[in-house]
Enzyme design. Structure first.
Site, mmCIF file in Angstrom:
data_model
loop_
_atom_site.group_PDB
_atom_site.id
_atom_site.type_symbol
_atom_site.label_atom_id
_atom_site.label_comp_id
_atom_site.label_asym_id
_atom_site.label_seq_id
_atom_site.Cartn_x
_atom_site.Cartn_y
_atom_site.Cartn_z
ATOM 1 C CB CYS A 75 -0.917 0.015 1.221
ATOM 2 S SG CYS A 75 -2.279 1.200 1.023
ATOM 3 C CE LYS B 161 -7.739 -1.175 4.413
ATOM 4 N NZ LYS B 161 -6.344 -0.866 4.079
ATOM 5 C CD GLU C 237 -14.391 -4.107 -4.270
ATOM 6 O OE1 GLU C 237 -13.492 -4.722 -4.855
ATOM 7 O OE2 GLU C 237 -14.474 -2.861 -4.265
ATOM 8 C CE LYS D 184 -7.292 -3.565 7.497
ATOM 9 N NZ LYS D 184 -6.239 -2.890 6.830
ATOM 10 C CB SER E 35 -5.007 -1.443 15.159
ATOM 11 O OG SER E 35 -5.763 -0.546 14.363
#
Ligand code: PBG
Length: 324
Positions: free
Chosen positions: A120, A195, A233, A248, A274
């Site tokens: 990324c 995502k 997707e 995610k 996270s």
């Protein structure tokens, strides 16, 4: 007549009976451990919003991998914090960048480690977005070139798997073509196919120093209320050649994970992100939740929902618990 002949509680009476009836069992082999690589040697900076997680230089990352290997965790995913950032994220595809250096050092020291390189631009751009900017928005097609360059650079350094996490259209096909043309037919593509533009990435952006400097990521990451779009997707990325896909975040999207798993002919991972990690730690610090029990329950729910593997900051702690 079910009751009183049937009594569901019979099989819950002892741990051994519960063990025989258990439908989902966590194993250290399910986990991938995320690591943040920074420049230098001997560097280990604690990440304040993620207890027990550090930005580490390549030498310490390699040492860390020895411990991860011993715990029976099959692999790591690497994120880079570069020396310098610019508008086109050029440190993201430099052969001597932080991530390629770490890959080589891990390969040297722990040859069997499964190495996944996150691909990324956001950690490498000065504006913090996941691609090149034109007229205030990420420009899709020129970004593909840069992502493919980064993927090839990590594959050449020795990564087994490259994992695009940018949510640009067409990146999987572009990356596959680039890798194949360079003779890297064996490099695996793990696509962050599904995502979402999630608030649960907050602590990661501190860790990776990758928060967008203007605006947000809603023009490329998915809108949280959508599930049919997730299936599209996933289907597109599989068609473009993704060997594995990912959903995610994990916990707030277990319904999505379950549906994607049901339609996917390729392995499906889930990223226990996270914020999912930090919120449990914060509550545990206050004495409101039991860290061990809640983390295990969360991970088993992700596996039960359909994850073939789980990227999680809890990997080491839970692997240790599972062994004892
Ligand atoms: C990079 C990337 C992000 C995460 C993984 N890769 C952050 C983002 O999209 O802002 C999040 C991981 C986490 O929160 O643990 N694009």
């Amino acid at each position: 007549m079910p009751f009183p002949n049937v009594r569901m509680r019979r099989l819950r009476k002892t741990e051994r009976l519960r063990g025989l009836s258990r439908e989902t069992v966590l194993d250290p082999g399910d986990f991938i451990y995320p690591l943040f690589v920074c420049p230098g040697t001997g560097v280990k900076n604690p990440i304040s919003s993620m207890p027990g997680c550090y930005q580490m230089s390549a030498d310490l990352i390699a040492e860390e991998c020895e411990e991860i290997e011993e715990l029976g965790i099959p692999g790591v995913i690497l994120f880079g914090i570069p020396e310098a950032k610019d508008a086109v994220g050029s440190h993201g595809y430099a052969a001597d960048g932080v991530v390629p250096r770490a890959i080589r050092q891990i390969r040297d020291q722990v040859p069997g480690m499964l190495i996944i390189a996150d691909v990324c631009m956001c950690e490498y751009t000065d504006h913090g977005h996941c691609g090149v900017i034109r007229d205030g928005d990420v420009d899709n097609d020129p970004t593909l070139e840069l992502l493919s360059k980064a993927a090839l650079c990590y594959a050449e350094a020795g990564a087994d798997v490259v994992a695009p996490s940018d949510m640009m259209d067409g990146r999987v096909a572009h990356m596959r073509r680039t890798l194949d043309e360079a003779g890297r037919q064996d490099s695996v593509i793990l696509s962050y196919a599904v995502k979402y533009a999630s608030a649960f990435y907050g602590p990661f952006r501190d860790a990776a120093e990758s928060a967008p400097q203007f605006g947000d990521r809603r023009a490329y990451q998915m809108d949280p209320p959508n599930i049919r779009e997730a299936l599209r997707e996933a289907a597109l990325d599989i068609e473009e050649g993704a060997d594995m896909i990912m959903v995610k975040p994990a916990l707030p999207y277990l319904d999505v994970l379950n549906r994607v798993k049901a339609m996917s002919p390729v392995p499906v991972g889930a990223y226990n992100v996270s914020g999912e990690f930090s919120m449990i730690h914060a509550a545990a610090e206050k004495g409101w939740l039991d860290l061990k029990r809640t983390s295990h329950e969360m991970l088993v729910s992700i596996k039960r929902a359909g994850a073939d593997f789980i990227l999680t900051y809890f990997a080491k702690d839970v692997a240790r618990d599972l062994r004892s």
